[in-house]
Write a protein that holds these residues in place. Structure first.
Motif, PDB file in Angstrom:
ATOM      1  N   ALA A  79       1.014  -1.256   0.031  1.00 22.51           N
ATOM      2  CA  ALA A  79      -0.006  -0.070  -0.010  1.00 22.51           C
ATOM      3  C   ALA A  79       1.004   1.162  -0.011  1.00 22.51           C
ATOM      4  CB  ALA A  79      -1.045   0.121   1.077  1.00 22.51           C
ATOM      5  N   PHE A  80       0.423   2.205  -0.915  1.00 27.47           N
ATOM      6  CA  PHE A  80       1.353   3.350  -0.859  1.00 27.47           C
ATOM      7  C   PHE A  80       0.632   4.412  -1.151  1.00 27.47           C
ATOM      8  CE2 PHE A  80       1.208   1.258  -5.165  1.00 27.47           C
ATOM      9  CZ  PHE A  80       0.934   2.647  -5.948  1.00 27.47           C
ATOM     10  N   GLY A  81       1.003   5.751  -0.663  1.00 27.17           N
ATOM     11  CA  GLY A  81       0.399   7.041  -0.783  1.00 27.17           C
ATOM     12  C   GLY A  81       1.108   8.084  -1.543  1.00 27.17           C
ATOM     13  N   MET A  82       0.186   8.634  -2.326  1.00 32.31           N
ATOM     14  CA  MET A  82       0.833   9.851  -2.797  1.00 32.31           C
ATOM     15  C   MET A  82       0.715  11.169  -2.017  1.00 32.31           C
ATOM     16  SD  MET A  82       1.290   8.619  -5.912  1.00 32.31           S
ATOM     17  CE  MET A  82       0.873   7.443  -6.980  1.00 32.31           C
ATOM     18  N   ASN A  83       2.024  11.683  -1.777  1.00 29.41           N
ATOM     19  CA  ASN A  83       2.006  12.908  -0.769  1.00 29.41           C
ATOM     20  C   ASN A  83       1.388  13.847  -1.508  1.00 29.41           C
ATOM     21  OD1 ASN A  83       3.948  14.374  -2.645  1.00 29.41           O
ATOM     22  ND2 ASN A  83       5.548  13.390  -1.580  1.00 29.41           N
ATOM     23  N   ILE A  84       1.127  15.005  -0.766  1.00 29.04           N
ATOM     24  CA  ILE A  84       0.310  16.052  -1.366  1.00 29.04           C
ATOM     25  C   ILE A  84       0.631  16.782  -2.558  1.00 29.04           C
ATOM     26  CG2 ILE A  84       1.527  17.846   0.246  1.00 29.04           C
ATOM     27  CD1 ILE A  84      -2.039  18.202  -0.266  1.00 29.04           C
ATOM     28  N   PHE A  85       2.375  16.864  -2.789  1.00 31.34           N
ATOM     29  CA  PHE A  85       2.740  17.397  -4.018  1.00 31.34           C
ATOM     30  C   PHE A  85       2.643  16.669  -4.998  1.00 31.34           C
ATOM     31  CE2 PHE A  85       5.063  18.910  -0.296  1.00 31.34           C
ATOM     32  CZ  PHE A  85       4.891  20.214  -0.302  1.00 31.34           C
ATOM     33  N   LYS A  86       2.685  15.249  -4.775  1.00 30.42           N
ATOM     34  CA  LYS A  86       2.262  14.285  -6.047  1.00 30.42           C
ATOM     35  C   LYS A  86       1.128  14.529  -6.544  1.00 30.42           C
ATOM     36  CE  LYS A  86       6.070  11.189  -5.015  1.00 30.42           C
ATOM     37  NZ  LYS A  86       6.259   9.475  -4.497  1.00 30.42           N
ATOM     38  N   ASP A  87       0.303  14.605  -5.490  1.00 33.33           N
ATOM     39  CA  ASP A  87      -1.220  14.620  -5.715  1.00 33.33           C
ATOM     40  C   ASP A  87      -1.542  15.884  -6.586  1.00 33.33           C
ATOM     41  OD1 ASP A  87      -2.285  12.323  -4.769  1.00 33.33           O
ATOM     42  OD2 ASP A  87      -2.878  13.397  -2.789  1.00 33.33           O
ATOM     43  N   LEU A  88      -1.026  17.240  -5.969  1.00 33.74           N
ATOM     44  CA  LEU A  88      -1.215  18.407  -6.787  1.00 33.74           C
ATOM     45  C   LEU A  88      -0.718  18.400  -8.253  1.00 33.74           C
ATOM     46  CD1 LEU A  88      -1.790  21.379  -6.214  1.00 33.74           C
ATOM     47  CD2 LEU A  88       0.533  21.776  -5.513  1.00 33.74           C
ATOM     48  N   PHE A  89       0.469  17.929  -8.249  1.00 33.80           N
ATOM     49  CA  PHE A  89       1.297  17.829  -9.687  1.00 33.80           C
ATOM     50  C   PHE A  89       0.427  16.774 -10.709  1.00 33.80           C
ATOM     51  CE2 PHE A  89       4.846  19.378  -7.412  1.00 33.80           C
ATOM     52  CZ  PHE A  89       4.829  20.828  -7.936  1.00 33.80           C
ATOM     53  N   TYR A 137      -3.934  -3.552  -9.090  1.00 33.56           N
ATOM     54  CA  TYR A 137      -3.940  -2.239  -8.278  1.00 33.56           C
ATOM     55  C   TYR A 137      -5.335  -1.995  -7.973  1.00 33.56           C
ATOM     56  CZ  TYR A 137       0.516  -1.664 -10.643  1.00 33.56           C
ATOM     57  OH  TYR A 137       1.886  -1.550 -11.227  1.00 33.56           O
ATOM     58  N   VAL A 138      -5.400  -1.507  -6.685  1.00 31.87           N
ATOM     59  CA  VAL A 138      -6.688  -1.393  -6.064  1.00 31.87           C
ATOM     60  C   VAL A 138      -6.435   0.184  -5.346  1.00 31.87           C
ATOM     61  CG1 VAL A 138      -8.451  -1.864  -4.301  1.00 31.87           C
ATOM     62  CG2 VAL A 138      -7.122  -3.793  -5.488  1.00 31.87           C
ATOM     63  N   GLU A 139      -7.494   0.932  -5.688  1.00 29.54           N
ATOM     64  CA  GLU A 139      -7.696   2.306  -5.278  1.00 29.54           C
ATOM     65  C   GLU A 139      -8.259   2.298  -3.963  1.00 29.54           C
ATOM     66  OE1 GLU A 139      -9.310   6.617  -6.517  1.00 29.54           O
ATOM     67  OE2 GLU A 139      -9.552   5.254  -7.848  1.00 29.54           O
ATOM     68  N   LEU A 140      -7.445   2.738  -2.902  1.00 29.94           N
ATOM     69  CA  LEU A 140      -8.052   2.723  -1.373  1.00 29.94           C
ATOM     70  C   LEU A 140      -8.816   3.928  -1.100  1.00 29.94           C
ATOM     71  CD1 LEU A 140      -5.031   0.995   0.365  1.00 29.94           C
ATOM     72  CD2 LEU A 140      -6.982  -0.158  -0.403  1.00 29.94           C
ATOM     73  N   SER A 141      -8.462   4.906  -1.538  1.00 32.98           N
ATOM     74  CA  SER A 141      -9.258   6.192  -1.143  1.00 32.98           C
ATOM     75  C   SER A 141      -9.802   6.854  -2.518  1.00 32.98           C
ATOM     76  CB  SER A 141      -8.362   7.243  -0.607  1.00 32.98           C
ATOM     77  OG  SER A 141      -7.287   7.870  -1.488  1.00 32.98           O
ATOM     78  N   LYS A 142     -10.864   7.626  -2.249  1.00 31.80           N
ATOM     79  CA  LYS A 142     -11.728   8.210  -3.413  1.00 31.80           C
ATOM     80  C   LYS A 142     -10.671   9.140  -4.196  1.00 31.80           C
ATOM     81  CE  LYS A 142     -15.658   6.350  -2.708  1.00 31.80           C
ATOM     82  NZ  LYS A 142     -16.055   5.027  -3.589  1.00 31.80           N
ATOM     83  N   ALA A 143      -9.946   9.746  -3.408  1.00 36.80           N
ATOM     84  CA  ALA A 143      -9.053  11.032  -4.137  1.00 36.80           C
ATOM     85  C   ALA A 143      -7.921  10.298  -4.914  1.00 36.80           C
ATOM     86  CB  ALA A 143      -8.527  11.878  -2.964  1.00 36.80           C
ATOM     87  N   GLY A 144      -7.824   9.017  -4.721  1.00 37.78           N
ATOM     88  CA  GLY A 144      -6.607   8.335  -5.556  1.00 37.78           C
ATOM     89  C   GLY A 144      -5.286   8.622  -4.758  1.00 37.78           C
ATOM     90  N   SER A 145      -5.406   9.006  -3.518  1.00 37.49           N
ATOM     91  CA  SER A 145      -4.175   9.163  -3.120  1.00 37.49           C
ATOM     92  C   SER A 145      -3.372   7.998  -2.298  1.00 37.49           C
ATOM     93  CB  SER A 145      -4.297  10.679  -2.010  1.00 37.49           C
ATOM     94  OG  SER A 145      -5.048  10.008  -0.790  1.00 37.49           O
ATOM     95  N   MET A 146      -4.275   6.953  -2.187  1.00 34.23           N
ATOM     96  CA  MET A 146      -3.746   5.891  -1.596  1.00 34.23           C
ATOM     97  C   MET A 146      -3.980   4.637  -2.678  1.00 34.23           C
ATOM     98  SD  MET A 146      -2.241   5.807   1.292  1.00 34.23           S
ATOM     99  CE  MET A 146      -2.170   4.158   2.034  1.00 34.23           C
ATOM    100  N   VAL A 147      -3.199   3.835  -2.960  1.00 32.28           N
ATOM    101  CA  VAL A 147      -3.274   3.021  -3.989  1.00 32.28           C
ATOM    102  C   VAL A 147      -2.600   1.485  -3.308  1.00 32.28           C
ATOM    103  CG1 VAL A 147      -2.761   1.697  -6.269  1.00 32.28           C
ATOM    104  CG2 VAL A 147      -3.034   4.313  -5.813  1.00 32.28           C
TER     105      VAL A 147
END
Length: 160
Positions: A79-89, A137-147
Protein backbone atom coordinates in the motif's frame (compact mmCIF):
# COMPACT_ATOMS: atom_id res chain seq x y z
CA UNK A 1 8.04 4.05 14.01
CA UNK A 2 9.87 2.15 11.26
CA UNK A 3 13.17 0.47 12.02
CA UNK A 4 16.22 -0.18 9.85
CA UNK A 5 16.09 -3.80 8.66
CA UNK A 6 19.87 -4.09 8.99
CA UNK A 7 20.72 -2.61 12.38
CA UNK A 8 17.30 -2.12 14.05
CA UNK A 9 17.77 1.61 14.65
CA UNK A 10 14.59 3.72 14.41
CA UNK A 11 14.20 5.49 11.06
CA UNK A 12 13.23 9.13 11.10
CA UNK A 13 10.77 10.48 8.55
CA UNK A 14 13.48 11.78 6.20
CA UNK A 15 16.27 9.27 6.89
CA UNK A 16 16.74 5.99 5.12
CA UNK A 17 16.23 4.59 1.65
CA UNK A 18 13.36 2.77 -0.03
CA UNK A 19 14.68 -0.58 1.22
CA UNK A 20 14.03 0.46 4.85
CA UNK A 21 17.71 0.89 5.77
CA UNK A 22 19.12 3.80 7.72
CA UNK A 23 21.59 6.08 5.97
CA UNK A 24 24.55 4.41 7.70
CA UNK A 25 23.52 0.88 6.66
CA UNK A 26 22.62 1.87 3.11
CA UNK A 27 26.07 3.40 2.75
CA UNK A 28 27.74 0.42 4.47
CA UNK A 29 27.19 -1.61 1.32
CA UNK A 30 29.74 0.64 -0.35
CA UNK A 31 32.49 0.00 2.21
CA UNK A 32 34.98 -2.88 1.85
CA UNK A 33 35.09 -5.70 4.40
CA UNK A 34 37.03 -4.60 7.48
CA UNK A 35 36.10 -0.93 7.17
CA UNK A 36 34.65 0.45 10.45
CA UNK A 37 31.35 1.28 8.74
CA UNK A 38 31.06 -2.17 7.16
CA UNK A 39 28.45 -4.32 8.81
CA UNK A 40 28.47 -8.11 8.83
CA UNK A 41 24.69 -7.92 9.13
CA UNK A 42 24.57 -6.01 5.86
CA UNK A 43 26.71 -8.71 4.23
CA UNK A 44 24.41 -11.44 5.57
CA UNK A 45 21.41 -9.52 4.29
CA UNK A 46 22.97 -9.13 0.83
CA UNK A 47 23.65 -12.88 0.71
CA UNK A 48 20.05 -13.57 1.71
CA UNK A 49 18.81 -11.17 -0.96
CA UNK A 50 20.87 -13.06 -3.55
CA UNK A 51 19.24 -16.34 -2.45
CA UNK A 52 15.77 -14.77 -2.60
CA UNK A 53 16.32 -13.74 -6.21
CA UNK A 54 13.75 -16.17 -7.60
CA UNK A 55 12.54 -16.57 -11.15
CA UNK A 56 9.26 -14.75 -11.79
CA UNK A 57 7.00 -15.68 -14.72
CA UNK A 58 3.56 -14.45 -15.73
CA UNK A 59 2.91 -17.79 -17.42
CA UNK A 60 2.48 -21.22 -15.83
CA UNK A 61 5.23 -22.86 -17.89
CA UNK A 62 8.16 -22.08 -20.15
CA UNK A 63 10.07 -24.32 -22.58
CA UNK A 64 13.19 -24.54 -20.40
CA UNK A 65 11.38 -24.64 -17.04
CA UNK A 66 11.13 -28.04 -15.34
CA UNK A 67 8.74 -27.65 -12.38
CA UNK A 68 9.32 -30.43 -9.87
CA UNK A 69 6.91 -29.28 -7.14
CA UNK A 70 4.09 -26.78 -6.79
CA UNK A 71 4.18 -25.54 -3.20
CA UNK A 72 1.46 -22.96 -2.61
CA UNK A 73 0.00 -19.65 -3.67
CA UNK A 74 1.98 -16.67 -2.40
CA UNK A 75 0.91 -13.04 -2.25
CA UNK A 76 2.47 -9.72 -1.41
CA UNK A 77 0.67 -6.46 -0.75
CA UNK A 78 2.12 -2.98 -1.02
CA UNK A 79 0.00 0.00 0.00
CA UNK A 80 1.44 3.34 -0.96
CA UNK A 81 0.30 6.92 -0.85
CA UNK A 82 0.94 9.89 -3.03
CA UNK A 83 2.00 12.83 -0.97
CA UNK A 84 0.32 16.19 -1.29
CA UNK A 85 2.83 17.45 -3.86
CA UNK A 86 2.46 14.41 -6.10
CA UNK A 87 -1.33 14.75 -5.82
CA UNK A 88 -1.12 18.44 -6.70
CA UNK A 89 1.10 17.92 -9.75
CA UNK A 90 -0.88 14.87 -10.88
CA UNK A 91 -4.04 16.99 -10.69
CA UNK A 92 -2.41 19.64 -12.89
CA UNK A 93 -1.34 16.93 -15.35
CA UNK A 94 -4.89 15.61 -15.34
CA UNK A 95 -6.16 19.02 -16.45
CA UNK A 96 -3.46 19.96 -19.01
CA UNK A 97 -2.55 16.44 -20.13
CA UNK A 98 0.75 14.66 -20.29
CA UNK A 99 2.61 12.16 -18.14
CA UNK A 100 3.15 12.50 -14.42
CA UNK A 101 6.66 11.24 -13.76
CA UNK A 102 6.22 11.50 -9.97
CA UNK A 103 3.22 9.16 -10.06
CA UNK A 104 4.97 6.82 -12.50
CA UNK A 105 8.01 6.64 -10.22
CA UNK A 106 5.82 5.83 -7.22
CA UNK A 107 4.03 3.10 -9.18
CA UNK A 108 7.36 1.68 -10.40
CA UNK A 109 8.80 1.65 -6.87
CA UNK A 110 5.70 -0.05 -5.51
CA UNK A 111 5.86 -2.71 -8.23
CA UNK A 112 9.51 -3.44 -7.45
CA UNK A 113 8.73 -3.63 -3.73
CA UNK A 114 5.74 -5.93 -4.24
CA UNK A 115 7.70 -8.27 -6.53
CA UNK A 116 10.60 -8.39 -4.05
CA UNK A 117 8.15 -9.22 -1.25
CA UNK A 118 6.62 -11.93 -3.47
CA UNK A 119 10.08 -13.46 -4.01
CA UNK A 120 10.69 -13.29 -0.27
CA UNK A 121 7.40 -15.08 0.48
CA UNK A 122 8.30 -17.79 -2.04
CA UNK A 123 11.78 -18.19 -0.55
CA UNK A 124 10.31 -18.60 2.93
CA UNK A 125 8.16 -21.56 1.81
CA UNK A 126 11.10 -23.25 0.04
CA UNK A 127 10.42 -22.22 -3.55
CA UNK A 128 12.99 -21.04 -6.06
CA UNK A 129 10.51 -19.64 -8.61
CA UNK A 130 7.07 -18.07 -8.83
CA UNK A 131 4.86 -18.77 -11.86
CA UNK A 132 1.57 -17.25 -12.92
CA UNK A 133 2.46 -13.87 -11.41
CA UNK A 134 -0.40 -11.37 -11.46
CA UNK A 135 -0.35 -7.71 -10.40
CA UNK A 136 -3.56 -5.96 -9.32
CA UNK A 137 -3.90 -2.30 -8.43
CA UNK A 138 -6.66 -1.25 -6.02
CA UNK A 139 -7.60 2.34 -5.20
CA UNK A 140 -8.01 2.64 -1.43
CA UNK A 141 -9.30 6.21 -1.26
CA UNK A 142 -11.72 8.20 -3.39
CA UNK A 143 -9.14 10.91 -4.03
CA UNK A 144 -6.75 8.34 -5.49
CA UNK A 145 -4.04 9.26 -3.01
CA UNK A 146 -3.77 5.72 -1.56
CA UNK A 147 -3.27 2.76 -3.86
CA UNK A 148 -2.58 -0.87 -3.01
CA UNK A 149 -0.67 -3.21 -5.30
CA UNK A 150 -1.27 -6.93 -4.80
CA UNK A 151 1.16 -9.39 -6.40
CA UNK A 152 0.24 -13.07 -6.41
CA UNK A 153 1.54 -16.25 -7.97
CA UNK A 154 2.28 -19.93 -7.40
CA UNK A 155 5.48 -20.76 -5.53
CA UNK A 156 7.24 -23.71 -7.20
CA UNK A 157 10.49 -25.67 -7.07
CA UNK A 158 12.23 -25.97 -10.39
CA UNK A 159 15.08 -28.22 -11.42
CA UNK A 160 18.12 -26.09 -12.12
Amino acid sequence: MAECISCGEPLSFFAGDQNRRCNKCSKAELWPVGHPLYSERVEAELLRDAEIDAILLTTETAPNLNITKRIEIVTAECAFGMNIFKDLFAGVRDIVGGRSEAVQKTMRDSRKTALYELKKEAYEVGANAVVGVDLDYVELSKAGSMVMLVASGTAVRIKE
